[in-house]
Motif scaffolding. Structure first.
Motif, PDB file in Angstrom:
ATOM      1  N   GLY A  54       0.782  -1.232   0.000  1.00  0.00           N
ATOM      2  CA  GLY A  54       0.000   0.000   0.000  1.00  0.00           C
ATOM      3  C   GLY A  54       0.809   1.274   0.000  1.00  0.00           C
ATOM      4  N   GLU A  55       2.052   1.245   0.494  1.00  0.00           N
ATOM      5  CA  GLU A  55       2.884   2.452   0.544  1.00  0.00           C
ATOM      6  C   GLU A  55       3.690   2.658  -0.737  1.00  0.00           C
ATOM      7  N   SER A  56       3.413   1.879  -1.750  1.00  0.00           N
ATOM      8  CA  SER A  56       4.176   1.978  -2.998  1.00  0.00           C
ATOM      9  C   SER A  56       3.864   3.268  -3.751  1.00  0.00           C
ATOM     10  N   PRO A  57       4.896   4.033  -4.156  1.00  0.00           N
ATOM     11  CA  PRO A  57       4.670   5.214  -4.991  1.00  0.00           C
ATOM     12  C   PRO A  57       4.197   4.816  -6.388  1.00  0.00           C
ATOM     13  N   ALA A  96      -0.250   4.145  -3.384  1.00  0.00           N
ATOM     14  CA  ALA A  96      -1.268   3.132  -3.696  1.00  0.00           C
ATOM     15  C   ALA A  96      -2.448   3.173  -2.741  1.00  0.00           C
ATOM     16  N   ASN A  97      -2.196   3.140  -1.434  1.00  0.00           N
ATOM     17  CA  ASN A  97      -3.315   3.055  -0.491  1.00  0.00           C
ATOM     18  C   ASN A  97      -4.025   4.390  -0.263  1.00  0.00           C
ATOM     19  N   ARG A  98      -3.580   5.426  -0.944  1.00  0.00           N
ATOM     20  CA  ARG A  98      -4.262   6.726  -0.863  1.00  0.00           C
ATOM     21  C   ARG A  98      -4.613   7.243  -2.261  1.00  0.00           C
ATOM     22  N   TRP A  99      -4.696   6.340  -3.204  1.00  0.00           N
ATOM     23  CA  TRP A  99      -4.958   6.734  -4.584  1.00  0.00           C
ATOM     24  C   TRP A  99      -6.428   7.121  -4.747  1.00  0.00           C
ATOM     25  N   ASP A 100      -6.684   8.364  -5.150  1.00  0.00           N
ATOM     26  CA  ASP A 100      -8.073   8.812  -5.308  1.00  0.00           C
ATOM     27  C   ASP A 100      -8.254   9.673  -6.558  1.00  0.00           C
ATOM     28  N   THR A 104       6.824   1.616  -7.904  1.00  0.00           N
ATOM     29  CA  THR A 104       7.967   1.139  -7.139  1.00  0.00           C
ATOM     30  C   THR A 104       7.421   0.369  -5.953  1.00  0.00           C
ATOM     31  N   CYS A 105       7.624  -0.934  -5.920  1.00  0.00           N
ATOM     32  CA  CYS A 105       6.962  -1.790  -4.933  1.00  0.00           C
ATOM     33  C   CYS A 105       7.632  -1.692  -3.564  1.00  0.00           C
ATOM     34  N   LEU A 106       6.895  -1.178  -2.599  1.00  0.00           N
ATOM     35  CA  LEU A 106       7.337  -1.132  -1.209  1.00  0.00           C
ATOM     36  C   LEU A 106       6.382  -1.995  -0.398  1.00  0.00           C
ATOM     37  N   SER A 107       6.920  -3.005   0.293  1.00  0.00           N
ATOM     38  CA  SER A 107       6.081  -3.955   1.018  1.00  0.00           C
ATOM     39  C   SER A 107       6.192  -3.737   2.515  1.00  0.00           C
ATOM     40  N   SER A 108       5.032  -3.748   3.186  1.00  0.00           N
ATOM     41  CA  SER A 108       5.013  -3.605   4.643  1.00  0.00           C
ATOM     42  C   SER A 108       5.347  -4.921   5.336  1.00  0.00           C
ATOM     43  N   ASN A 109       5.216  -6.043   4.614  1.00  0.00           N
ATOM     44  CA  ASN A 109       5.499  -7.351   5.210  1.00  0.00           C
ATOM     45  C   ASN A 109       5.979  -8.302   4.131  1.00  0.00           C
ATOM     46  N   PRO A 110       7.230  -8.153   3.685  1.00  0.00           N
ATOM     47  CA  PRO A 110       7.724  -8.967   2.571  1.00  0.00           C
ATOM     48  C   PRO A 110       7.774 -10.456   2.876  1.00  0.00           C
TER      49      PRO A 110
END
Length: 410
Positions: free
Chosen positions: A174-177, A196-200, A213-219
């Motif tokens: 969700g934090e991915s730009p 991603a998690n704030r896309w509106d 750019t994939c950023l994972s909170s729990n890889p």
């Protein structure tokens, strides 16, 4: 596919057009377009032609096969297909080369959307995962997610960025730009940036590419790319080739890019799914008759990024009729079914691989007979897991699995 001697000349041209339209064509592309008597394209492409152009126009239809047949019917005339960007990058050029010999066509590309996006972002195209969701299921995105991945995704329309954002969020990215690049290479080019998690964003052009750019909170929760996914990655009713046996089985099947697997008695689909995860070009057909397991296969294929897994409902060997020739076959159950092994062996071409796993004495006897007749490798897999025994740990054995693997013609 061979060239008809009557059509050795290059009667078909495929010309890539950028956002700058016909003005951006190079001299060769302009010449090919001017010499054509038939022009093929989408509404956007054909609208670029001047109103006074009275040449025959063909608009792409659905199904696409109908339009391809119309092009082939005009073989020998001067036909020009207008395409977006590079026709050989997820484009119509790739499709047409499956039906028309390359010797009969000329392909003139413009810069691909991916090349243009990398030039704007400063990304190395060779280090980027590329994907097209034009006419393809969004679940394909599951197959390319991993921490640190840079993704370029061709959108189907204005809604695709929101769909991709939701998939990223659901999978812990969700934090991915995200950057959406619209109308690349034209006067209307625009870049929209978000998370991603704030896309509106809703005011997005249909013609866009998504950079992620994939950023994972729990890889640690992500399934690995290698065969042998955790059993917990699958929905199943117990008909599952267990993780360690699955890894050995995929190694014996030895998938290569573009090859086709028959997964006979697919259960929850784990073997076919992991075959396809080895390379995006790998194909698999899962043959299963149990209604609940058919749904498990479909759900697992979607969740694990292989939505193109083909599912055939029915019992083998009858259900194997008229299927395309496989490069490899896995039989995970039902080996005692009359004519099953014979049908599978006959379906393989030279160099094709057959792997069968069994757990019963009766099935072992059948594999032993075939091993004596055809050779190959016969092994037994015995796995023990440490489990609690009171306050201590003890070894609990899984049911031994006998595996026969053989290459046809070896």
């Amino acid at each position: 596919m061979t060239t008809d001697p009557a059509y050795r000349s290059k009667w078909l041209s495929i010309v890539g057009i950028g956002e700058d339209g016909l003005e951006g064509l190079n001299p060769v592309g302009r010449s090919l377009l001017s010499l054509a008597s038939v022009i093929v394209g989408g509404e956007r492409h054909l609208a670029m032609l001047p109103p006074e152009d009275r040449r025959e126009k063909l608009l792409w239809t659905s199904p696409l096969q109908d339009s391809i047949q119309e092009i082939i019917r005009r073989r020998g005339q001067g036909v020009c297909v207008l395409a977006s960007g590079d026709p050989m990058c997820y484009g119509i050029g790739v499709t047409l080369t499956r039906y028309i010999p390359l010797e009969e066509m000329t392909i003139i590309p413009s810069p691909s959307t991916f090349s243009l996006a990398c030039s704007r972002l400063g990304w190395s195209l060779g280090e980027v995962e590329t994907l097209s969701l034009c006419g393809r299921p969004p679940a394909l995105l599951h197959g390319v997610l991993y921490p640190g991945a840079k993704l370029l995704v061709l959108s189907a329309d204005a809604q695709t960025p929101a769909i991709a954002s939701q998939i990223l969020t659901d999978r812990g990215f969700g934090e991915s730009p995200i950057t959406v690049l619209e109308h690349l290479g034209g006067t209307r080019e625009r870049h929209i940036q978000g998370i991603a998690n704030r896309w509106d964003f809703t005011d997005i052009a249909d013609l866009n590419v998504i950079a992620i750019t994939c950023l994972s909170s729990n890889p640690l929760t992500l399934p690995p790319r290698l065969p042998g996914l955790p059993d917990s990655a699958y929905q199943h009713d117990g008909q599952l080739t267990k993780r360690q046996v699955r890894a050995v089985t995929l190694a014996a099947l030895a998938p290569l890019p573009g090859q086709l697997l028959w997964d006979v008695g697919a259960g929850c689909g784990s073997i076919g799914i992991e075959w396809m995860r080895c390379d995006r070009r790998c194909q698999s057909i899962a043959i299963e008759h149990h209604p609940t397991r058919l749904q498990y296969i479909a759900d697992n294929a979607t969740a694990l990024g292989t939505p193109h897994l083909k599912i055939v409902a029915g019992k083998a060997p009858l259900a194997l009729q008229d299927l395309p020739q496989p490069d490899a076959i896995f039989i995970g159950g039902g080996i005692t079914t009359p004519d099953l092994l014979e049908t599978c062996w006959s379906a393989l071409g030279e160099g094709g691989r057959l792997v069968s796993n069994t757990v019963t004495v009766e099935s072992e006897l059948i594999l032993l007979q075939w091993h004596r007749k055809l050779g190959g490798e016969l092994i037994r897999l015995s796995i023990q897991k440490a489990e609690p025994v009171g306050k201590f740990l003890g070894w609990k054995a899984m049911a031994p699995v006998t595996q026969w693997a053989v290459v046809k013609g070896s």
